[in-house]
Motif scaffolding. Structure first.
Motif, PDB file in Angstrom:
ATOM      1  N   VAL A  38       0.830  -1.207   0.000  1.00 13.36           N
ATOM      2  CA  VAL A  38       0.000   0.000   0.000  1.00 13.36           C
ATOM      3  C   VAL A  38       0.868   1.261   0.000  1.00 13.36           C
ATOM      4  N   LYS A  39       0.420   2.268  -0.778  1.00 10.69           N
ATOM      5  CA  LYS A  39       1.104   3.551  -0.803  1.00 10.69           C
ATOM      6  C   LYS A  39       0.974   4.208   0.579  1.00 10.69           C
ATOM      7  N   ALA A  44      -4.813   5.004   5.226  1.00  9.44           N
ATOM      8  CA  ALA A  44      -6.095   5.211   5.907  1.00  9.44           C
ATOM      9  C   ALA A  44      -7.262   4.861   4.994  1.00  9.44           C
ATOM     10  N   GLU A  45      -7.192   5.300   3.739  1.00 11.36           N
ATOM     11  CA  GLU A  45      -8.278   5.009   2.805  1.00 11.36           C
ATOM     12  C   GLU A  45      -8.345   3.516   2.496  1.00 11.36           C
ATOM     13  N   LYS A  51     -12.219  -2.593   5.472  1.00 12.71           N
ATOM     14  CA  LYS A  51     -13.184  -2.832   6.541  1.00 12.71           C
ATOM     15  C   LYS A  51     -14.620  -2.783   6.016  1.00 12.71           C
ATOM     16  N   GLU A  52     -14.844  -1.952   5.001  1.00 10.77           N
ATOM     17  CA  GLU A  52     -16.156  -1.918   4.359  1.00 10.77           C
ATOM     18  C   GLU A  52     -16.441  -3.251   3.675  1.00 10.77           C
ATOM     19  N   LEU A  53     -15.424  -3.786   2.998  1.00 14.55           N
ATOM     20  CA  LEU A  53     -15.566  -5.091   2.357  1.00 14.55           C
ATOM     21  C   LEU A  53     -15.899  -6.167   3.384  1.00 14.55           C
ATOM     22  N   LYS A 115      -6.792   1.624  -6.191  1.00 15.30           N
ATOM     23  CA  LYS A 115      -6.030   2.861  -6.371  1.00 15.30           C
ATOM     24  C   LYS A 115      -5.084   3.123  -5.205  1.00 15.30           C
ATOM     25  N   CYS A 116      -5.194   2.315  -4.158  1.00 18.58           N
ATOM     26  CA  CYS A 116      -4.364   2.510  -2.972  1.00 18.58           C
ATOM     27  C   CYS A 116      -3.007   1.820  -3.074  1.00 18.58           C
TER      28      CYS A 116
END
Length: 255
Positions: A38-39, A44-45, A51-53, A115-116
């Protein structure tokens, strides 16, 4: 460098990964690891989307998927699932979720996640119980010990047998001294970047790990230094990462 490595190894070396969905594991279990690099600015995003998944997975109680998660100090997120064989890799992990929440909605969610990061990997690692040291039985997610140190011991085809012999000597040392630093060893498998043994050590936090390491150094004394250097002299290279188990980003279906 010699002093640093001697200290690292003599005091605490060895033990996702992360890494079984079961508290107790037996035999040399194989695991499928999905790794997102992850970038830094997107952490955070990324976590919010993950967590939404998981929230959707829990809402629909998807039965054909489960994993544990760890993230490392270099922003790698590893999702680890046990597999019975290579055929398990062909199973459509999120097919049931797409049916429940709708393909379009799920595609949009994954687009936000993608995109992360620019790099992701999928590979297999294999728990090696013969080299692991945990006298009371293999427990990959000990309660209250979410902190991890991951040690990657890279080998070559020409010295893998010698390294394995030296790793057995390390286990004998820990056992004979009654060390309280427990560890699990994983062998690299299909799809990994190079051949290695990954050793995972669990602790409460970084302070607890440091205290355990110091006690181990005092317990081993000069004997420990010799055994560890016999191992290190046969490695191609060594890498070390700290990490945390992330139960908030893991998923297990309810009964």
């Amino acid at each position: 460098m010699k002093t640093k490595l001697s200290t690292l190894l003599a005091i605490a070396l060895l033990a996702l990964l992360p890494c079984s969905l079961l508290a107790q594991a037996s035999g040399n279990q194989s695991f499928w690891v999905h790794e997102d690099v992850v970038k830094p600015a997107m952490v955070a995003e990324y976590e919010a989307v993950c967590k939404e998944l998981i929230g959707h997975m829990k809402t629909h109680n998807i039965k054909d998927a489960q994993w544990i998660t760890t993230n490392t100090s270099d922003n790698r997120y590893l999702y680890v699932s046990p597999i019975a064989n290579m055929a398990d890799l062909d199973k459509p992990v999120f097919a049931a979720l797409a049916e429940k929440m709708g393909q379009e909605a799920m595609t949009a969610l994954f687009a936000r996640m993608d995109k992360c990061y620019d790099v992701e990997h999928d590979y297999i690692i294999n728990l090696d119980t013969d080299l692991s040291y945990q006298p009371s039985g293999i427990n990959q997610t000990p309660e209250g010990q979410d902190y991890r140190m991951f040690h990657y011991l890279f080998v070559t085809p020409g010295n893998r047998a010698m390294v394995r012999e030296k790793m057995k000597a390390v286990k004998d040392l820990f056992s004979s001294k009654g060390s309280k630093v427990y560890y699990r060893v994983y062998r690299s498998g299909f799809g990994t970047r190079g051949e290695f043994l990954m050793v995972a050590v669990a602790a409460k936090d970084a302070v607890d790990h440091a205290q355990m390491s110091k006690a181990n150094q005092e317990l081993f004394g000069e004997d420990g230094g010799k055994v560890m250097w016999d191992l290190f002299n046969n490695l191609l290279r060594y890498e070390e990462y700290s990490g945390m188990m992330r139960p908030d980003m893991a998923y297990t279906p309810s009964n």
